[in-house]
Design an enzyme around this catalytic site. Structure first.
Site, PDB file in Angstrom:
ATOM      1  N   MET A 327      -0.575  -1.458   0.499  1.00  0.00           N
ATOM      2  CA  MET A 327       0.603  -1.881  -0.259  1.00  0.00           C
ATOM      3  C   MET A 327       0.763  -1.090  -1.556  1.00  0.00           C
ATOM      4  O   MET A 327       1.853  -0.623  -1.882  1.00  0.00           O
ATOM      5  CB  MET A 327       0.527  -3.385  -0.578  1.00  0.00           C
ATOM      6  CG  MET A 327       0.529  -4.271   0.627  1.00  0.00           C
ATOM      7  SD  MET A 327       1.881  -3.936   1.771  1.00  0.00           S
ATOM      8  CE  MET A 327       3.282  -4.527   0.840  1.00  0.00           C
ATOM      9  N   HIS A 453       6.787  -9.638  -4.049  1.00  0.00           N
ATOM     10  CA  HIS A 453       6.184  -9.551  -2.711  1.00  0.00           C
ATOM     11  C   HIS A 453       6.911  -8.476  -1.893  1.00  0.00           C
ATOM     12  O   HIS A 453       8.020  -8.698  -1.414  1.00  0.00           O
ATOM     13  CB  HIS A 453       6.282 -10.934  -2.050  1.00  0.00           C
ATOM     14  CG  HIS A 453       5.697 -10.999  -0.690  1.00  0.00           C
ATOM     15  ND1 HIS A 453       6.167 -11.840   0.283  1.00  0.00           N
ATOM     16  CD2 HIS A 453       4.678 -10.316  -0.122  1.00  0.00           C
ATOM     17  CE1 HIS A 453       5.459 -11.680   1.386  1.00  0.00           C
ATOM     18  NE2 HIS A 453       4.561 -10.761   1.164  1.00  0.00           N
TER      19      HIS A 453
HETATM   20  P1  NAD Z   1      -5.862  -3.202   1.014  1.00  0.00           P
HETATM   21  O1  NAD Z   1      -7.150  -3.800   1.430  1.00  0.00           O
HETATM   22  O2  NAD Z   1      -5.256  -2.162   1.890  1.00  0.00           O
HETATM   23  O3  NAD Z   1      -5.998  -2.558  -0.430  1.00  0.00           O
HETATM   24  C1  NAD Z   1      -6.548  -3.210  -1.528  1.00  0.00           C
HETATM   25  C2  NAD Z   1      -6.924  -2.153  -2.540  1.00  0.00           C
HETATM   26  O4  NAD Z   1      -7.338  -2.803  -3.722  1.00  0.00           O
HETATM   27  C3  NAD Z   1      -8.087  -1.266  -2.099  1.00  0.00           C
HETATM   28  O5  NAD Z   1      -7.744   0.093  -2.282  1.00  0.00           O
HETATM   29  C4  NAD Z   1      -9.211  -1.662  -3.022  1.00  0.00           C
HETATM   30  O6  NAD Z   1     -10.098  -0.582  -3.315  1.00  0.00           O
HETATM   31  C5  NAD Z   1      -8.444  -2.107  -4.249  1.00  0.00           C
HETATM   32  N1  NAD Z   1      -9.246  -2.991  -5.096  1.00  0.00           N
HETATM   33  C6  NAD Z   1      -9.995  -4.020  -4.727  1.00  0.00           C
HETATM   34  N2  NAD Z   1     -10.581  -4.584  -5.812  1.00  0.00           N
HETATM   35  C7  NAD Z   1     -10.175  -3.873  -6.876  1.00  0.00           C
HETATM   36  C8  NAD Z   1     -10.420  -3.949  -8.251  1.00  0.00           C
HETATM   37  N3  NAD Z   1     -11.218  -4.877  -8.763  1.00  0.00           N
HETATM   38  N4  NAD Z   1      -9.833  -3.067  -9.075  1.00  0.00           N
HETATM   39  C9  NAD Z   1      -9.010  -2.128  -8.584  1.00  0.00           C
HETATM   40  N5  NAD Z   1      -8.741  -1.991  -7.280  1.00  0.00           N
HETATM   41  C10 NAD Z   1      -9.302  -2.859  -6.423  1.00  0.00           C
HETATM   42  O7  NAD Z   1      -4.867  -4.417   0.810  1.00  0.00           O
HETATM   43  P2  NAD Z   1      -3.293  -4.456   1.007  1.00  0.00           P
HETATM   44  O8  NAD Z   1      -2.995  -4.734   2.431  1.00  0.00           O
HETATM   45  O9  NAD Z   1      -2.684  -3.286   0.345  1.00  0.00           O
HETATM   46  O10 NAD Z   1      -2.903  -5.788   0.220  1.00  0.00           O
HETATM   47  C11 NAD Z   1      -2.888  -5.849  -1.175  1.00  0.00           C
HETATM   48  C12 NAD Z   1      -2.155  -7.086  -1.629  1.00  0.00           C
HETATM   49  O11 NAD Z   1      -0.842  -7.089  -1.094  1.00  0.00           O
HETATM   50  C13 NAD Z   1      -2.776  -8.396  -1.170  1.00  0.00           C
HETATM   51  O12 NAD Z   1      -2.619  -9.355  -2.165  1.00  0.00           O
HETATM   52  C14 NAD Z   1      -1.983  -8.760   0.054  1.00  0.00           C
HETATM   53  O13 NAD Z   1      -1.946 -10.145   0.320  1.00  0.00           O
HETATM   54  C15 NAD Z   1      -0.616  -8.278  -0.366  1.00  0.00           C
HETATM   55  N6  NAD Z   1       0.301  -7.966   0.739  1.00  0.00           N
HETATM   56  C16 NAD Z   1      -0.153  -7.333   1.852  1.00  0.00           C
HETATM   57  C17 NAD Z   1       0.733  -7.031   2.868  1.00  0.00           C
HETATM   58  C18 NAD Z   1       0.276  -6.292   4.091  1.00  0.00           C
HETATM   59  O14 NAD Z   1       1.027  -6.268   5.077  1.00  0.00           O
HETATM   60  N7  NAD Z   1      -0.863  -5.667   4.077  1.00  0.00           N
HETATM   61  C19 NAD Z   1       2.097  -7.371   2.736  1.00  0.00           C
HETATM   62  C20 NAD Z   1       2.516  -8.003   1.567  1.00  0.00           C
HETATM   63  C21 NAD Z   1       1.621  -8.298   0.575  1.00  0.00           C
END
Ligand code: NAD
Length: 713
Positions: A327, A453
């Site tokens: 994201m 979101h």
């Molecule tokens: P992801 O696992 O692909 O990425 C998360 C990133 O956050 C990773 O690169 C990780 O290294 C980084 N991270 C973790 N802890 C950290 C910290 N303390 N400091 C800095 N960086 C840190 O996750 P995602 O799918 O991109 O989802 C991220 C957010 O978006 C979540 O809250 C999720 O619910 C929301 N979201 C996801 C989707 C989806 O379809 N994947 C859709 C809408 C919203």
């Protein structure tokens, strides 16, 4: 010589009239009823005036003409069929007068020619188009559940091959001038400055133009409609159309019928046949629902009509993103695409650089397609920088957190972001489920905190769900709207609550599919029922996409947060069982489906391994449950104050999780079925499937007041 509110007419020394469309008070040229009246009089006078040698139709605006004013189309649907039929006949009469006047009519197309605009141009004897690649020509009516009604279904396949004409009308996809020329839709592409001169030349060279289909011995470009090749084509096109729309959009078969039957007749009779079908389609709730949401609703949302008035528009120069995962990288890409500088922070340089790799991959793809130049790609990449230091975010106009969906991780990140930003800078979270009010505890000024979101993949999904917490200020909300505009996203505006609106309702669809399976329904029937409703995927496939360990994690989090108020959903145990079998869904190539083959297949062992009983639940019941649960959950979002407007429910449902567009969105569908009917369905399902179907308060209100969601706004 003559000037009206809609067009002007000048006549040159050679007796050539130039009718220039320029509808006052409108950015584009459209047909309204007064415009049609004025146009009819003008065409009558021009064709009856012996001094006029020919007519050029052009535009003073950037667009040529985009056809019927949709406001008119929508109000027209509430008028009696005979009134509507008469209006169509008026237009057909004008266009036939142009065609049969013996005087040459040339369309000098200097901008988009769409819908009725292209239909007007096709009624001219020639079409010349300015050499501007951005110009498009098309019949987009089907996108709004309508069909071409001013002769499009009759003239297009008389000008170009059926194989090209039918898809253009069924998909509504336009063509550029080069393509139009290669198809035979237009006669020439000329330099913009020579457009009128060339049009005059054409008139002088063809002083007595006769439309090709009015000439004796006219043959269709694709040959007789009865040829074996064409008969085969129609069988294929009908099957394809049914597959694409599931038979839910009446305009689709109506277009095919109008072409098939109309091409067997003289043009005049073909036009009457089209008109009858148009009236039927325009009076159907499908087209009025689609126009209301996908035209008016979407326009309103994109123009930020629900943005709080007062705060000045915020300009975003630099955006910070924490978390360079799927994201965060997508948000960074979208911002850079919109010309905004981005600073991406992650725990290590390596993880932060994932955002650069994401953008660079997409830029390379766009370059390979010729959509982006090297220079633009370089500029895009130069806008994104990465860091592991929070201090680097201090200059951002907004920071969006997109780290793991874990409250403790988010707490840690938000506190650090809060510490380095000036007090007025907005902090946003991209969480899909955690209440924004809870997260706002982690910042010192919760009024500047908000949920944004985004949907995955960010660069493709047009929606952003803006979520205000109990403390979010109206300035923060207004500026969140401004960011959506900057990032070219469509906003919906909701209040806080567990999983907000879109995630909550799509989850209800997914878990209902699981509950049906747990009761013993055939998984093939469950998935097909979803598709037959017009959903883009069956509920079990959605669950696999979301990933089952996430589904169970979210459920456990809800259980912890809700305490005694938590009620386990009867479907959730299946997700747990699959997770314990290490079948996490699509990411592990195994879940409800197997992903070893190119096309995912439902796991053959599903019922046996999950130990579910065999039960006969018919497809109509399955459909009713999958649809009703989404309506119930939407109504509960109104009860909880999460949803503020029916319009946002409609747009959010179509753009967010692919609720069938032909319904005009979930709120519109509740209104179309009627609160009474939805209430009856709820009572029935409450008895047979469980209390999650008990009628929500909002539904009871609608029933007792005999009203609709849209009128209660
Ligand atoms: P992801 O696992 O692909 O990425 C998360 C990133 O956050 C990773 O690169 C990780 O290294 C980084 N991270 C973790 N802890 C950290 C910290 N303390 N400091 C800095 N960086 C840190 O996750 P995602 O799918 O991109 O989802 C991220 C957010 O978006 C979540 O809250 C999720 O619910 C929301 N979201 C996801 C989707 C989806 O379809 N994947 C859709 C809408 C919203």
């Amino acid at each position: 010589m003559l000037s009206t509110k809609f067009f002007s007419i000048d006549v040159d020394n050679d007796g050539i009239a130039i009718l220039t469309w320029d509808v006052s008070g409108s950015a584009v040229n459209v047909f309204s009823e007064p415009a049609i009246d004025a146009y009819k009089t003008a065409i009558k006078n021009l064709t009856e005036d012996a001094a006029i040698k020919g007519v050029i139709i052009t535009s003073a605006k950037k667009v040529f003409h985009v056809g019927a004013d949709l406001e008119m189309a929508q109000t027209i649907s509430s008028r009696p069929a005979n009134v509507l039929f008469n209006i169509i006949n008026e237009i057909n009469g004008i266009f036939r007068t142009m065609e049969t006047s013996n005087k040459p009519f040339v369309a000098a197309i200097n901008g988009h020619a769409l819908g009725g605009g292209l239909e007007m141009a096709m009624s001219c004897h020639a079409r010349l188009v300015a050499n501007t690649p951005k110009i498009t020509l098309g019949l987009p009516e089907a996108k709004l559940g309508l069909m071409p009604g001013f002769g499009g279904t009759q003239r297009l396949p008389r000008l170009i091959a059926l194989e090209q004409a039918i898809p253009m009308m069924l998909t509504g996809a336009p063509v550029n001038p080069e393509k139009a020329l290669s198809l035979g839709l237009i006669d020439a592409i000329v330099p913009e400055r020579d457009l009128l001169t060339e049009a005059k030349q054409w008139i002088k060279a063809n002083p007595e133009a006769v439309q090709r289909w009015d000439k004796k011995g006219f043959k269709l470009p694709s040959g007789s409609i009865h040829s074996p090749k064409n008969a085969q084509f129609f069988i294929g096109a009908s099957a394809q159309a049914r597959k694409l729309t599931g038979g839910h959009i009446p305009a689709i078969p109506a277009i095919l019928e109008a072409v098939y039957h109309g091409l067997q007749l003289h043009i005049g009779a073909g036009l009457r046949m089209e008109a009858r079908r148009f009236v039927r389609v325009a009076k159907d709730t499908v087209s009025s629902s689609m126009i209301r949401t996908l035209f008016f609703g979407l326009n309103d949302a994109n123009q930020l009509v629900r943005r709080p008035q007062g705060p000045d528009t915020k300009i975003f120069k630099t955006l910070g993103v924490v978390g360079a995962g799927l994201m965060g990288s997508g948000i960074a890409y979208q911002a850079a695409r919109a010309g905004v500088s981005v600073i991406v922070l992650d725990t290590t340089e390596e993880t932060a650089n994932k955002a650069l790799a994401y953008s660079s991959r997409l830029m390379e793809k766009a370059q390979a397609k010729g959509a982006v130049t090297q220079e633009k790609a370089d500029a895009h990449m130069a806008r994104i920088t990465t860091t592991t230091h929070y201090n680097d975010l201090a200059t951002c106009n907004i920071v969006i957190e997109a780290v793991f969906e874990d409250k403790t991780v988010k707490e840690n990140v938000l506190k650090q972001v809060d510490a380095v930003l000036p007090p007025d800078t907005i902090i946003a979270s991209n969480t899909s489920t955690i209440p924004i009010t809870e997260l706002s505890d982690y910042v010192t000024r919760p009024e500047r905190f908000i949920g944004l979101h985004f949907f995955s993949p960010v660069e493709k999904m047009p929606l952003v769900e803006i979520i205000s917490s109990k403390h979010t200020s109206s300035v923060t909300l207004a500026h969140a709207y401004d960011l959506c505009k900057t990032l070219r996203k469509t906003p919906i505006d909701v209040n806080d609550g567990r999983a907000f609106f879109t995630t909550r309702v799509v989850a209800s669809y997914m878990t209902e599919g699981m509950a049906l399976l747990a009761e013993g329904a055939d998984p093939v029937l469950i998935e097909n029922a979803g598709l037959q409703l017009g959903m883009p995927m069956g509920p079990l496939r959605v669950a696999d996409m979301v990933n089952l360990d996430l589904v169970t994690k979210i459920d456990s989090q809800s259980k912890a947060d809700l305490g005694d108020a938590y009620k386990e959903h009867p479907g959730i145990k299946l997700a747990r069982q699959l997770v314990s079998l290490k079948r996490f869904g699509e990411k592990s190539k195994a879940g409800f489906y197997d992903y070893a083959t190119k096309k995912p297949q439902l796991w053959r062992e599903l019922k046996a391994q999950l130990n579910v009983p065999d039960a006969t639940i018919d497809i109509d019941t399955i459909k009713k449950r999958l649809l009703t649960i989404q309506m119930v959950e939407t109504l509960r979002c109104f009860d909880a104050g999460v949803l503020k407007t029916a319009e946002d429910a409609n747009i959010g449902s179509i753009l967010g999780w692919g609720f069938p567009p032909f319904t005009g969105g979930v709120a519109s569908y509740i209104d179309t079925l009627g609160a009474k009917q939805v209430h009856e369905n709820c009572l029935l399902l409450e008895n047979t499937a469980g209390e999650r179907f008990s009628p929500p308060k909002k539904l009871l209100e609608l029933v007792s007041e005999n009203t609709t969601l849209l009128t209660t706004q």
